[in-house]
Design an enzyme around this catalytic site. Sequence first.
Site, PDB file in Angstrom:
ATOM      1  CE  LYS A   1      -4.114  -1.947   2.242  1.00 22.62           C
ATOM      2  NZ  LYS A   1      -3.656  -3.333   2.442  1.00 22.62           N
TER       3      LYS A   1
ATOM      4  N   GLY B   1      -8.531  -6.579   1.879  1.00 23.54           N
ATOM      5  CA  GLY B   1      -9.802  -6.947   2.472  1.00 23.54           C
ATOM      6  C   GLY B   1     -10.146  -6.213   3.754  1.00 23.54           C
TER       7      GLY B   1
ATOM      8  CD  GLU C   1      -3.789   6.325   3.039  1.00 18.82           C
ATOM      9  OE1 GLU C   1      -3.194   6.328   1.957  1.00 18.82           O
ATOM     10  OE2 GLU C   1      -4.931   5.858   3.192  1.00 18.82           O
TER      11      GLU C   1
ATOM     12  CG  HIS D   1     -12.415  -1.300   8.395  1.00 20.68           C
ATOM     13  ND1 HIS D   1     -12.844  -0.006   8.294  1.00 20.68           N
ATOM     14  CD2 HIS D   1     -11.894  -1.428   9.646  1.00 20.68           C
ATOM     15  CE1 HIS D   1     -12.598   0.644   9.420  1.00 20.68           C
ATOM     16  NE2 HIS D   1     -12.025  -0.191  10.255  1.00 20.68           N
TER      17      HIS D   1
ATOM     18  CE  LYS E   1     -14.545  -3.482  -1.417  1.00 20.46           C
ATOM     19  NZ  LYS E   1     -13.884  -3.800  -2.688  1.00 20.46           N
TER      20      LYS E   1
ATOM     21  CD  GLU F   1      -6.900  -2.078  -0.866  1.00 19.49           C
ATOM     22  OE1 GLU F   1      -5.819  -2.396  -0.351  1.00 19.49           O
ATOM     23  OE2 GLU F   1      -7.968  -2.623  -0.570  1.00 19.49           O
TER      24      GLU F   1
ATOM     25  NE  ARG G   1      -8.212  -9.667  -4.792  1.00 19.06           N
ATOM     26  CZ  ARG G   1      -9.364  -9.209  -4.334  1.00 19.06           C
ATOM     27  NH1 ARG G   1     -10.462  -9.355  -5.068  1.00 19.06           N
ATOM     28  NH2 ARG G   1      -9.449  -8.584  -3.162  1.00 19.06           N
TER      29      ARG G   1
ATOM     30  NE  ARG H   1     -18.726  -8.739  -1.095  1.00 17.38           N
ATOM     31  CZ  ARG H   1     -17.408  -8.610  -1.050  1.00 17.38           C
ATOM     32  NH1 ARG H   1     -16.724  -9.378  -0.214  1.00 17.38           N
ATOM     33  NH2 ARG H   1     -16.780  -7.736  -1.797  1.00 17.38           N
TER      34      ARG H   1
END
Length: 421
Positions: free
Chosen positions: A93, A141, A177, A212, A214, A266, A270, A313
Amino acid sequence: MGLRAVAVHSEADTDLPFVREADDAVLLGPANPAQSYLDIDKVLQAARTTGARAVHPGYGFLAENAAFARAVIDAGLVWIGPDPEAVERMGDKINARNLMEAAGVPVAAGTREPVSDLAQAERAAKEIGYPVMVKASGGGGGIGMGVARDDDSLAKAFEQACRAAARFGGEPAILLERYVERARHVEVQILGLADGRVVALGERDCSVQRRHQKVVEESPSPGVTPELRERMLAAAVRAGEAVAYRGAGTVECLVDADAQDFVFLEMNTRLQVEHPVTELVTGLDLVEHQIRIAAGEVYSVEPRSSGHAIEFRVYAEDPRRFLPGPGKIGVWEEPEGEGVRVDSGYTAGNTVTPFYDPLMAKLCVTGATREEALERGREAVGAFRVEGPKHNLPFCAELLDHPEFVSGDYDTGLVSRMRKS
Protein backbone atom coordinates in the site's frame (compact mmCIF):
# COMPACT_ATOMS: atom_id res chain seq x y z
CA MET A 1 -15.87 -19.76 -25.53
CA GLY A 2 -15.21 -23.44 -26.24
CA LEU A 3 -12.69 -23.72 -23.40
CA ARG A 4 -12.51 -26.63 -20.97
CA ALA A 5 -12.20 -25.74 -17.29
CA VAL A 6 -10.19 -27.60 -14.65
CA ALA A 7 -11.08 -27.00 -11.00
CA VAL A 8 -8.56 -27.46 -8.20
CA HIS A 9 -9.96 -28.11 -4.75
CA SER A 10 -9.22 -29.18 -1.19
CA GLU A 11 -10.68 -32.17 0.62
CA ALA A 12 -13.09 -29.84 2.40
CA ASP A 13 -14.55 -28.66 -0.92
CA THR A 14 -14.80 -32.00 -2.74
CA ASP A 15 -18.63 -32.01 -2.79
CA LEU A 16 -19.18 -28.38 -3.77
CA PRO A 17 -20.91 -27.49 -7.07
CA PHE A 18 -17.84 -25.91 -8.72
CA VAL A 19 -16.03 -29.24 -8.59
CA ARG A 20 -18.93 -31.05 -10.29
CA GLU A 21 -19.46 -28.31 -12.86
CA ALA A 22 -15.85 -28.32 -14.09
CA ASP A 23 -14.78 -30.46 -17.07
CA ASP A 24 -12.04 -31.90 -14.87
CA ALA A 25 -11.09 -31.56 -11.20
CA VAL A 26 -7.89 -32.15 -9.25
CA LEU A 27 -7.64 -32.68 -5.49
CA LEU A 28 -4.82 -30.55 -4.09
CA GLY A 29 -4.77 -31.72 -0.48
CA PRO A 30 -6.27 -31.20 2.99
CA ALA A 31 -8.50 -28.34 4.11
CA ASN A 32 -5.53 -26.38 5.44
CA PRO A 33 -4.88 -23.80 2.67
CA ALA A 34 -1.11 -24.08 3.11
CA GLN A 35 -1.38 -27.73 2.05
CA SER A 36 -3.83 -27.15 -0.80
CA TYR A 37 -4.89 -23.81 -2.30
CA LEU A 38 -1.70 -21.98 -1.31
CA ASP A 39 0.66 -24.72 -2.50
CA ILE A 40 1.99 -23.32 -5.77
CA ASP A 41 3.76 -26.54 -6.75
CA LYS A 42 0.55 -28.55 -6.39
CA VAL A 43 -1.42 -26.09 -8.49
CA LEU A 44 1.20 -26.20 -11.26
CA GLN A 45 1.31 -29.99 -11.08
CA ALA A 46 -2.47 -30.06 -11.57
CA ALA A 47 -2.04 -27.96 -14.70
CA ARG A 48 0.64 -30.30 -16.04
CA THR A 49 -1.37 -33.42 -15.23
CA THR A 50 -4.50 -32.19 -17.00
CA GLY A 51 -2.76 -30.52 -19.92
CA ALA A 52 -4.09 -27.08 -18.99
CA ARG A 53 -2.64 -24.19 -20.96
CA ALA A 54 -3.68 -21.27 -18.76
CA VAL A 55 -4.31 -20.45 -15.11
CA HIS A 56 -7.06 -18.16 -13.82
CA PRO A 57 -6.37 -17.20 -10.18
CA GLY A 58 -9.93 -16.34 -9.18
CA TYR A 59 -10.23 -13.70 -6.44
CA GLY A 60 -8.80 -15.34 -3.33
CA PHE A 61 -5.69 -17.07 -1.98
CA LEU A 62 -3.00 -16.69 -4.70
CA ALA A 63 -4.89 -14.17 -6.85
CA GLU A 64 -2.58 -11.27 -5.93
CA ASN A 65 0.61 -13.25 -5.39
CA ALA A 66 3.36 -12.07 -7.73
CA ALA A 67 5.48 -15.17 -7.03
CA PHE A 68 2.59 -17.38 -8.17
CA ALA A 69 2.12 -15.32 -11.33
CA ARG A 70 5.83 -15.67 -12.15
CA ALA A 71 5.75 -19.42 -11.43
CA VAL A 72 2.83 -19.85 -13.84
CA ILE A 73 4.63 -17.93 -16.59
CA ASP A 74 7.94 -19.74 -15.94
CA ALA A 75 6.09 -23.05 -16.31
CA GLY A 76 5.13 -22.04 -19.85
CA LEU A 77 1.48 -21.41 -18.99
CA VAL A 78 -0.66 -18.37 -19.78
CA TRP A 79 -1.31 -16.24 -16.70
CA ILE A 80 -4.82 -14.77 -16.85
CA GLY A 81 -4.01 -11.59 -14.98
CA PRO A 82 -1.72 -8.55 -14.91
CA ASP A 83 2.04 -8.82 -15.21
CA PRO A 84 3.73 -9.96 -11.97
CA GLU A 85 5.50 -6.61 -11.75
CA ALA A 86 2.14 -4.79 -11.58
CA VAL A 87 0.91 -7.20 -8.89
CA GLU A 88 4.07 -6.60 -6.89
CA ARG A 89 4.09 -2.82 -7.22
CA MET A 90 0.45 -2.45 -6.18
CA GLY A 91 0.53 -5.13 -3.48
CA ASP A 92 2.30 -2.86 -1.01
CA LYS A 93 0.00 0.00 0.00
CA ILE A 94 2.84 2.44 0.72
CA ASN A 95 4.60 1.82 -2.60
CA ALA A 96 1.27 1.94 -4.42
CA ARG A 97 0.35 5.20 -2.74
CA ASN A 98 3.66 6.84 -3.69
CA LEU A 99 3.41 5.56 -7.26
CA MET A 100 -0.12 6.90 -7.65
CA GLU A 101 0.87 10.29 -6.28
CA ALA A 102 3.67 10.46 -8.86
CA ALA A 103 1.14 9.57 -11.59
CA GLY A 104 -1.12 12.46 -10.63
CA VAL A 105 -3.75 10.39 -8.82
CA PRO A 106 -5.05 12.14 -5.66
CA VAL A 107 -3.86 10.57 -2.38
CA ALA A 108 -4.67 11.35 1.25
CA ALA A 109 -2.18 12.99 3.58
CA GLY A 110 -0.14 10.13 5.02
CA THR A 111 3.19 8.39 5.47
CA ARG A 112 5.45 7.83 2.47
CA GLU A 113 7.70 5.35 4.24
CA PRO A 114 6.83 2.31 6.42
CA VAL A 115 6.18 3.11 10.08
CA SER A 116 8.03 0.51 12.14
CA ASP A 117 7.39 1.48 15.77
CA LEU A 118 4.83 3.27 17.94
CA ALA A 119 7.00 6.32 18.58
CA GLN A 120 7.34 6.88 14.84
CA ALA A 121 3.58 6.37 14.45
CA GLU A 122 2.87 9.02 17.10
CA ARG A 123 5.10 11.53 15.32
CA ALA A 124 3.43 10.76 11.99
CA ALA A 125 -0.07 11.05 13.48
CA LYS A 126 0.70 14.49 14.92
CA GLU A 127 2.04 15.62 11.53
CA ILE A 128 -0.99 14.29 9.64
CA GLY A 129 -3.49 15.33 12.32
CA TYR A 130 -5.99 13.11 14.12
CA PRO A 131 -8.06 11.15 13.32
CA VAL A 132 -5.88 8.75 11.30
CA MET A 133 -6.44 5.37 9.69
CA VAL A 134 -3.80 2.79 10.65
CA LYS A 135 -3.31 -0.27 8.43
CA ALA A 136 -0.83 -2.91 7.40
CA SER A 137 0.96 -2.00 4.18
CA GLY A 138 0.54 -5.52 2.84
CA GLY A 139 -2.61 -7.61 2.60
CA GLY A 140 -6.13 -6.55 1.73
CA GLY A 141 -9.80 -6.95 2.47
CA GLY A 142 -9.76 -4.35 5.24
CA ILE A 143 -8.06 -6.77 7.62
CA GLY A 144 -6.11 -5.13 10.44
CA MET A 145 -7.37 -1.60 9.81
CA GLY A 146 -8.23 0.70 12.69
CA VAL A 147 -9.06 4.34 13.39
CA ALA A 148 -7.07 6.32 15.95
CA ARG A 149 -8.37 9.58 17.37
CA ASP A 150 -5.65 10.17 19.96
CA ASP A 151 -2.37 8.70 21.21
CA ASP A 152 -4.10 6.07 23.37
CA SER A 153 -6.24 4.67 20.55
CA LEU A 154 -3.23 4.91 18.22
CA ALA A 155 -1.34 2.42 20.39
CA LYS A 156 -4.19 -0.08 20.12
CA ALA A 157 -4.67 0.42 16.36
CA PHE A 158 -0.92 0.15 15.74
CA GLU A 159 -0.69 -3.14 17.64
CA GLN A 160 -3.69 -4.49 15.70
CA ALA A 161 -2.13 -3.54 12.37
CA CYS A 162 1.20 -5.12 13.36
CA ARG A 163 -0.55 -8.40 14.15
CA ALA A 164 -2.25 -8.30 10.76
CA ALA A 165 1.10 -7.65 9.04
CA ALA A 166 2.61 -10.64 10.85
CA ARG A 167 -0.24 -12.86 9.61
CA PHE A 168 0.68 -11.94 6.06
CA GLY A 169 4.21 -13.13 6.76
CA GLY A 170 5.91 -9.78 6.53
CA GLU A 171 7.63 -7.23 8.71
CA PRO A 172 5.33 -4.87 10.62
CA ALA A 173 5.26 -2.23 7.87
CA ILE A 174 2.44 0.11 8.85
CA LEU A 175 0.80 2.95 6.91
CA LEU A 176 -0.96 5.97 8.43
CA GLU A 177 -3.37 8.15 6.46
CA ARG A 178 -5.77 10.96 7.25
CA TYR A 179 -9.15 9.49 8.21
CA VAL A 180 -12.26 10.86 6.49
CA GLU A 181 -15.18 11.05 8.91
CA ARG A 182 -18.06 10.65 6.44
CA ALA A 183 -16.53 8.57 3.70
CA ARG A 184 -17.85 6.42 0.90
CA HIS A 185 -15.83 3.53 -0.48
CA VAL A 186 -16.11 3.75 -4.27
CA GLU A 187 -14.06 1.71 -6.72
CA VAL A 188 -13.53 1.94 -10.47
CA GLN A 189 -13.39 -1.16 -12.66
CA ILE A 190 -10.67 -0.96 -15.29
CA LEU A 191 -9.60 -3.18 -18.18
CA GLY A 192 -6.01 -3.05 -19.38
CA LEU A 193 -6.17 -4.17 -23.01
CA ALA A 194 -3.54 -6.27 -24.77
CA ASP A 195 -2.30 -3.29 -26.83
CA GLY A 196 -1.58 -1.19 -23.72
CA ARG A 197 -4.74 0.92 -23.62
CA VAL A 198 -6.61 1.18 -20.32
CA VAL A 199 -10.38 1.76 -20.18
CA ALA A 200 -12.64 2.49 -17.20
CA LEU A 201 -15.94 0.61 -17.06
CA GLY A 202 -17.68 2.68 -14.40
CA GLU A 203 -17.73 2.63 -10.61
CA ARG A 204 -19.16 0.52 -7.79
CA ASP A 205 -20.17 1.82 -4.37
CA CYS A 206 -18.93 -0.55 -1.65
CA SER A 207 -19.74 1.56 1.42
CA VAL A 208 -21.96 -1.01 3.17
CA GLN A 209 -19.26 -2.69 5.27
CA ARG A 210 -18.74 -4.53 8.54
CA ARG A 211 -15.22 -4.59 10.03
CA HIS A 212 -14.01 -2.64 6.96
CA GLN A 213 -15.15 -5.54 4.74
CA LYS A 214 -17.78 -5.22 2.02
CA VAL A 215 -21.28 -6.69 2.35
CA VAL A 216 -23.30 -4.90 -0.36
CA GLU A 217 -22.17 -3.18 -3.55
CA GLU A 218 -24.03 -1.21 -6.20
CA SER A 219 -23.42 0.46 -9.54
CA PRO A 220 -23.62 3.28 -10.32
CA SER A 221 -22.86 4.90 -6.97
CA PRO A 222 -25.81 6.98 -5.72
CA GLY A 223 -23.35 9.26 -3.91
CA VAL A 224 -21.20 10.33 -6.87
CA THR A 225 -22.02 13.33 -9.04
CA PRO A 226 -21.39 13.19 -12.82
CA GLU A 227 -18.46 15.61 -12.42
CA LEU A 228 -16.86 13.54 -9.65
CA ARG A 229 -17.45 10.34 -11.60
CA GLU A 230 -15.63 11.77 -14.62
CA ARG A 231 -12.62 12.71 -12.47
CA MET A 232 -12.52 9.32 -10.74
CA LEU A 233 -12.67 7.37 -13.99
CA ALA A 234 -9.90 9.51 -15.50
CA ALA A 235 -7.72 8.99 -12.40
CA ALA A 236 -8.31 5.22 -12.55
CA VAL A 237 -7.12 5.15 -16.15
CA ARG A 238 -3.97 7.05 -15.14
CA ALA A 239 -3.43 4.55 -12.32
CA GLY A 240 -3.64 1.63 -14.73
CA GLU A 241 -1.34 3.29 -17.24
CA ALA A 242 1.23 3.99 -14.51
CA VAL A 243 1.80 0.25 -14.01
CA ALA A 244 1.12 -0.85 -17.62
CA TYR A 245 -1.88 -2.76 -16.31
CA ARG A 246 -3.28 -5.67 -18.30
CA GLY A 247 -6.56 -7.46 -17.64
CA ALA A 248 -9.31 -6.70 -15.12
CA GLY A 249 -8.39 -4.60 -12.09
CA THR A 250 -9.97 -2.25 -9.61
CA VAL A 251 -8.87 1.17 -8.40
CA GLU A 252 -10.40 1.73 -4.97
CA CYS A 253 -11.06 5.26 -3.75
CA LEU A 254 -12.23 6.98 -0.60
CA VAL A 255 -14.84 9.64 -1.32
CA ASP A 256 -15.49 12.52 1.06
CA ALA A 257 -19.29 12.53 0.91
CA ASP A 258 -19.53 16.14 2.06
CA ALA A 259 -16.75 17.67 -0.03
CA GLN A 260 -17.49 15.50 -3.10
CA ASP A 261 -13.80 14.79 -3.52
CA PHE A 262 -11.79 11.56 -3.55
CA VAL A 263 -8.39 10.03 -2.85
CA PHE A 264 -6.73 6.79 -3.93
CA LEU A 265 -7.11 3.93 -1.45
CA GLU A 266 -5.55 0.86 -3.09
CA MET A 267 -5.54 -1.17 -6.29
CA ASN A 268 -6.78 -4.74 -6.53
CA THR A 269 -4.85 -6.57 -9.23
CA ARG A 270 -7.50 -9.23 -9.74
CA LEU A 271 -11.16 -9.83 -10.39
CA GLN A 272 -13.36 -8.56 -7.54
CA VAL A 273 -16.05 -10.47 -5.66
CA GLU A 274 -18.47 -7.72 -6.69
CA HIS A 275 -17.66 -7.78 -10.42
CA PRO A 276 -21.22 -8.96 -11.34
CA VAL A 277 -22.71 -5.50 -10.71
CA THR A 278 -20.44 -4.04 -13.39
CA GLU A 279 -21.33 -6.90 -15.73
CA LEU A 280 -25.04 -6.24 -15.19
CA VAL A 281 -24.91 -2.52 -16.01
CA THR A 282 -22.39 -2.77 -18.88
CA GLY A 283 -23.44 -6.08 -20.46
CA LEU A 284 -19.78 -7.19 -20.48
CA ASP A 285 -18.52 -10.54 -19.21
CA LEU A 286 -15.35 -9.58 -17.34
CA VAL A 287 -13.95 -13.11 -17.17
CA GLU A 288 -14.33 -13.46 -20.93
CA HIS A 289 -12.36 -10.24 -21.35
CA GLN A 290 -9.69 -11.43 -18.92
CA ILE A 291 -9.19 -14.53 -21.04
CA ARG A 292 -9.20 -12.68 -24.37
CA ILE A 293 -6.68 -10.12 -23.11
CA ALA A 294 -4.41 -12.84 -21.69
CA ALA A 295 -4.55 -14.58 -25.07
CA GLY A 296 -3.15 -11.40 -26.67
CA GLU A 297 -6.28 -10.56 -28.62
CA VAL A 298 -6.34 -6.92 -29.73
CA TYR A 299 -9.78 -5.28 -29.82
CA SER A 300 -11.64 -2.23 -28.54
CA VAL A 301 -14.05 -1.87 -25.65
CA GLU A 302 -16.57 0.96 -25.67
CA PRO A 303 -17.72 1.51 -22.07
CA ARG A 304 -21.49 1.88 -21.84
CA SER A 305 -23.68 1.68 -18.78
CA SER A 306 -27.44 1.52 -18.25
CA GLY A 307 -29.73 0.70 -15.38
CA HIS A 308 -28.78 -0.02 -11.79
CA ALA A 309 -27.41 -3.18 -10.14
CA ILE A 310 -26.97 -4.21 -6.50
CA GLU A 311 -25.10 -7.21 -5.08
CA PHE A 312 -25.78 -8.72 -1.65
CA ARG A 313 -23.11 -11.04 -0.29
CA VAL A 314 -24.89 -13.97 1.35
CA TYR A 315 -22.65 -15.07 4.19
CA ALA A 316 -22.89 -18.00 6.60
CA GLU A 317 -22.72 -15.71 9.59
CA ASP A 318 -24.72 -14.38 12.51
CA PRO A 319 -26.70 -11.40 11.11
CA ARG A 320 -26.35 -9.47 14.37
CA ARG A 321 -22.68 -9.88 15.27
CA PHE A 322 -21.37 -10.89 11.82
CA LEU A 323 -19.46 -13.85 13.22
CA PRO A 324 -19.12 -17.02 11.07
CA GLY A 325 -21.87 -19.62 11.55
CA PRO A 326 -20.86 -22.68 9.50
CA GLY A 327 -22.99 -25.80 9.19
CA LYS A 328 -24.72 -28.25 6.86
CA ILE A 329 -27.25 -26.78 4.45
CA GLY A 330 -30.63 -28.52 4.77
CA VAL A 331 -32.61 -26.17 2.51
CA TRP A 332 -31.27 -24.02 -0.33
CA GLU A 333 -33.82 -22.32 -2.57
CA GLU A 334 -32.57 -19.51 -4.80
CA PRO A 335 -34.82 -16.69 -6.02
CA GLU A 336 -35.56 -16.43 -9.72
CA GLY A 337 -37.15 -13.93 -12.06
CA GLU A 338 -36.46 -10.89 -14.20
CA GLY A 339 -33.49 -8.87 -13.04
CA VAL A 340 -32.24 -11.54 -10.59
CA ARG A 341 -28.85 -13.27 -10.79
CA VAL A 342 -27.42 -15.64 -8.19
CA ASP A 343 -23.76 -16.70 -8.26
CA SER A 344 -23.68 -19.48 -5.68
CA GLY A 345 -20.97 -21.75 -4.30
CA TYR A 346 -23.27 -24.07 -2.38
CA THR A 347 -26.52 -26.02 -2.60
CA ALA A 348 -28.66 -28.22 -0.36
CA GLY A 349 -26.64 -31.02 1.25
CA ASN A 350 -23.34 -29.10 1.20
CA THR A 351 -21.54 -28.09 4.37
CA VAL A 352 -20.14 -24.62 4.94
CA THR A 353 -16.88 -25.40 6.73
CA PRO A 354 -14.95 -23.17 9.13
CA PHE A 355 -11.79 -23.30 7.03
CA TYR A 356 -12.46 -20.52 4.51
CA ASP A 357 -14.36 -17.26 3.99
CA PRO A 358 -18.05 -17.89 4.83
CA LEU A 359 -19.36 -16.37 1.57
CA MET A 360 -22.05 -18.73 0.23
CA ALA A 361 -23.55 -16.78 -2.67
CA LYS A 362 -23.82 -13.42 -4.38
CA LEU A 363 -27.41 -12.31 -4.88
CA CYS A 364 -27.58 -9.65 -7.59
CA VAL A 365 -30.55 -7.63 -8.77
CA THR A 366 -30.89 -5.10 -11.54
CA GLY A 367 -33.48 -2.61 -12.68
CA ALA A 368 -33.96 0.32 -15.01
CA THR A 369 -33.73 2.58 -11.94
CA ARG A 370 -32.27 2.25 -8.43
CA GLU A 371 -35.80 2.19 -7.03
CA GLU A 372 -36.71 -0.77 -9.24
CA ALA A 373 -33.50 -2.58 -8.24
CA LEU A 374 -34.29 -2.00 -4.55
CA GLU A 375 -37.78 -3.45 -4.96
CA ARG A 376 -36.43 -6.49 -6.80
CA GLY A 377 -33.86 -6.83 -4.02
CA ARG A 378 -36.61 -6.96 -1.39
CA GLU A 379 -38.49 -9.65 -3.34
CA ALA A 380 -35.35 -11.71 -4.03
CA VAL A 381 -34.04 -11.54 -0.44
CA GLY A 382 -37.46 -12.59 0.84
CA ALA A 383 -37.59 -15.53 -1.59
CA PHE A 384 -34.05 -16.81 -0.82
CA ARG A 385 -34.40 -19.72 1.62
CA VAL A 386 -31.39 -21.10 3.47
CA GLU A 387 -31.68 -23.47 6.44
CA GLY A 388 -28.84 -25.04 8.40
CA PRO A 389 -26.00 -22.58 8.81
CA LYS A 390 -26.58 -19.10 10.17
CA HIS A 391 -26.93 -16.52 7.40
CA ASN A 392 -27.17 -12.77 6.91
CA LEU A 393 -30.28 -12.60 4.72
CA PRO A 394 -32.22 -10.99 7.62
CA PHE A 395 -29.59 -8.22 7.66
CA CYS A 396 -30.01 -7.71 3.89
CA ALA A 397 -33.78 -7.38 4.39
CA GLU A 398 -33.22 -4.89 7.22
CA LEU A 399 -30.82 -2.87 5.06
CA LEU A 400 -33.27 -2.67 2.16
CA ASP A 401 -35.77 -0.88 4.39
CA HIS A 402 -33.28 1.36 6.18
CA PRO A 403 -33.92 5.05 5.38
CA GLU A 404 -30.24 5.90 4.85
CA PHE A 405 -29.67 3.08 2.37
CA VAL A 406 -32.98 3.63 0.58
CA SER A 407 -32.15 7.33 0.15
CA GLY A 408 -28.70 6.53 -1.22
CA ASP A 409 -27.18 9.03 1.22
CA TYR A 410 -25.06 6.65 3.29
CA ASP A 411 -21.40 6.11 4.15
CA THR A 412 -19.08 3.42 5.53
CA GLY A 413 -20.43 3.93 9.05
CA LEU A 414 -23.96 2.80 8.10
CA VAL A 415 -23.75 -0.77 9.42
CA SER A 416 -22.24 0.36 12.73
CA ARG A 417 -25.08 2.86 13.18
CA MET A 418 -27.64 0.17 12.35
CA ARG A 419 -26.25 -2.13 15.01
CA LYS A 420 -26.18 0.59 17.66
CA SER A 421 -29.82 1.56 17.07
